[in-house]
Design a protein around this motif. Structure first.
Motif, PDB file in Angstrom:
ATOM      1  N   ASP A 116       0.828  -1.209   0.000  1.00 30.77           N
ATOM      2  CA  ASP A 116       0.000   0.000   0.000  1.00 30.77           C
ATOM      3  C   ASP A 116       0.859   1.254   0.000  1.00 30.77           C
ATOM      4  N   VAL A 117       2.128   1.113  -0.382  1.00 30.53           N
ATOM      5  CA  VAL A 117       2.983   2.297  -0.539  1.00 30.53           C
ATOM      6  C   VAL A 117       3.655   2.231  -1.910  1.00 30.53           C
ATOM      7  N   SER A 118       4.048   3.397  -2.411  1.00 31.62           N
ATOM      8  CA  SER A 118       4.615   3.417  -3.760  1.00 31.62           C
ATOM      9  C   SER A 118       6.118   3.186  -3.759  1.00 31.62           C
ATOM     10  N   GLY A 119       6.573   2.300  -2.896  1.00 34.43           N
ATOM     11  CA  GLY A 119       7.986   1.945  -2.908  1.00 34.43           C
ATOM     12  C   GLY A 119       8.692   2.364  -1.638  1.00 34.43           C
ATOM     13  N   PHE A 120       9.990   2.211  -1.675  1.00 33.48           N
ATOM     14  CA  PHE A 120      10.833   2.544  -0.529  1.00 33.48           C
ATOM     15  C   PHE A 120      11.098   4.040  -0.491  1.00 33.48           C
TER      16      PHE A 120
END
Ligand code: ASP
Length: 439
Positions: free
Chosen positions: A208-212
């Protein structure tokens, strides 16, 4: 044909609407053939994860012999998922059978694994794909470690001639034929295991996040996203607490040089973060890739004149820790000094006192001192080894922020600089380093 293995985390399984979104993602690329899913996670903050409810179910079974009350929550959640999906699937029959097996097996691991089992059953139905039970294809050996050779064979056997399949994450079977789970968050490992078994072109990890991000967004507002990082950088950052991905999950795919792509189910158009094996990794040009910190360490400082010439000194100290079964995180050393950095949790229940007296007996130090409540902060990046003055910038940033450095450890790979500060200074220190390198 390229094969992509996609793992969808708990928030991607949270309700019927998101599951339909997952379906769209999978159907948007014909290479997305093998899917690994987590148990339904939180739908909103304050909601409860299905896996946590299942641990409650197990407690109830232990106390009263059956899991009726807690299992009602599981039943509600899955029946409403089926309603939202509007599919013709007799979930109640599957739930009845699951409840009965939980009551009969009375095993914590078995009970905890049912969230993944149920969401995989549902997802297979949604996709019209084959359901492959992890119990039949992911195996642990007699030491409890994942048995790669046996699992690879079984996974490939199960997938022969199969275009699309869904696997539950998080569990497998031990040598006694019992269901066993990985540690929490372990569906990431299951995804990597399947990716490796089928020699996937990429392991897509949908969250649910667009990456690190270059650091924790709770510490710095909207930190920069990391477009690409190497496996080694990921290992350093996730070990230090950046927890987008389970830190053990990289091992199965790393061995096979398979890239991992972190993607966001809720914003599939976002680029995400690529985690690349060294053969594909090209330095991005930035010095620092990311910064992560972890609190609650204890440092045991040992001083003894002429330590450097005393053969076996370090070994004797480490043997004491080994005898007490205490893992050591770092060992910064000087000519007559060495420090041992240990997670404070490993020294609870009087262990610290025992360790100190055994070190005294083993090496008779001139000074033996303990500092508790230390946070370690790792600044990580391949770019650091080739750029002059990186540590000077880092320590100046810390000095300007009035942060006292308690310990310094530069990894021998020059991939990271680790500093120890008081727990209370941890967030301030990460923010200062971030500002220095990312502006
Ligand atoms: N459902 C398990 C957990 O909550 C495993 C996972 O989601 O990866 O830890």
């Amino acid at each position: 044909m390229a094969v992509k293995v996609c793992k969808f985390g708990g928030t991607s399984m949270a309700d019927g609407t998101v599951m339909n979104q997952v379906k769209k993602i999978i159907e948007g690329d014909k290479d997305r053939r093998y899917i690994v899913v987590s148990a339904p996670g939180k739908r909103y903050s304050g909601d409860i994860k299905i896996t946590d409810v299942l641990y409650e179910c197990h407690k109830e079974v232990k106390e009263s012999g059956s899991c009726g009350a807690a299992f009602a929550l599981i039943r509600n959640r899955f029946t409403s998922i089926i309603k939202e999906l509007n599919i013709d699937f007799d979930i109640n029959a599957v739930l009845d059978e699951t409840e009965a097996r939980i009551n009969a097996e009375k095993s914590e691991d078995f009970t905890a694994s049912r969230g993944e089992y149920l969401s995989a059953r549902v997802m297979a139905e949604v996709l019209g794909a084959k359901f492959v039970d992890a119990e039949d294809v992911v195996f642990f050996d007699e030491n409890g470690a994942y048995d790669a050779a046996r699992s690879d064979r079984a996974i490939n056997e199960a997938l022969r001639g199969v275009d699309k399949a869904v696997f539950p994450g998080f569990y497998g079977k031990d040598v006694h034929g019992k269901v066993k789970t990985f540690s929490r968050g372990g569906s990431d490992i299951s995804g990597a295991i399947v990716a490796r078994a089928v020699n996937a072109s990429v392991y897509e990890n949908w969250t649910d996040v667009s990456g690190f991000l270059a650091c924790d967004p709770h510490i710095v507002g909207s930190p920069r996203r990391i477009k690409a990082l190497s496996y080694k950088e990921l290992r350093e950052l996730s070990y230090m607490g950046a927890n987008v991905l389970h830190s053990e999950s990289i091992f199965p795919v790393r061995k096979a040089n398979i890239p991992i792509h972190i993607k966001n189910t809720f914003r599939p158009e976002d680029e995400g973060t690529l985690i690349l094996p060294s053969i594909y990794y090209k330095p991005s040009g930035s010095i620092v890739t990311g910064i992560a910190g972890k609190k609650h360490f204890t440092v045991i400082f040992i001083e003894k004149s002429l330590m450097n010439s005393q053969i076996g000194f370090v070994r004797k100290v480490l043997s004491v820790l080994e005898e007490h079964n205490i893992p050591v995180e770092h060992i910064p050393s000087g000519i007559d000094t060495m420090s041992v950095v240990i997670e404070s949790a490993a020294l609870q229940d009087g262990k610290l006192g025992l360790v100190l007296s055994d070190i005294k007996a083993a090496v008779a130090p001139d000074t033996l001192r303990v500092t508790e409540d230390i946070a370690l902060i790792a600044t990580v990046g391949h770019g650091m080894s080739s750029s002059v003055g990186t540590s000077a910038r880092l320590f100046k940033a810390m000095a300007d922020a009035k942060i006292n450095v308690k310990m310094i450890d530069q990894g021998s790979s020059e991939l990271n600089i680790i500093v120890g500060v008081n727990d209370d200074d941890c967030d301030k220190c990460i923010a200062a380093i971030y500002r220095e390198f990312f502006g």
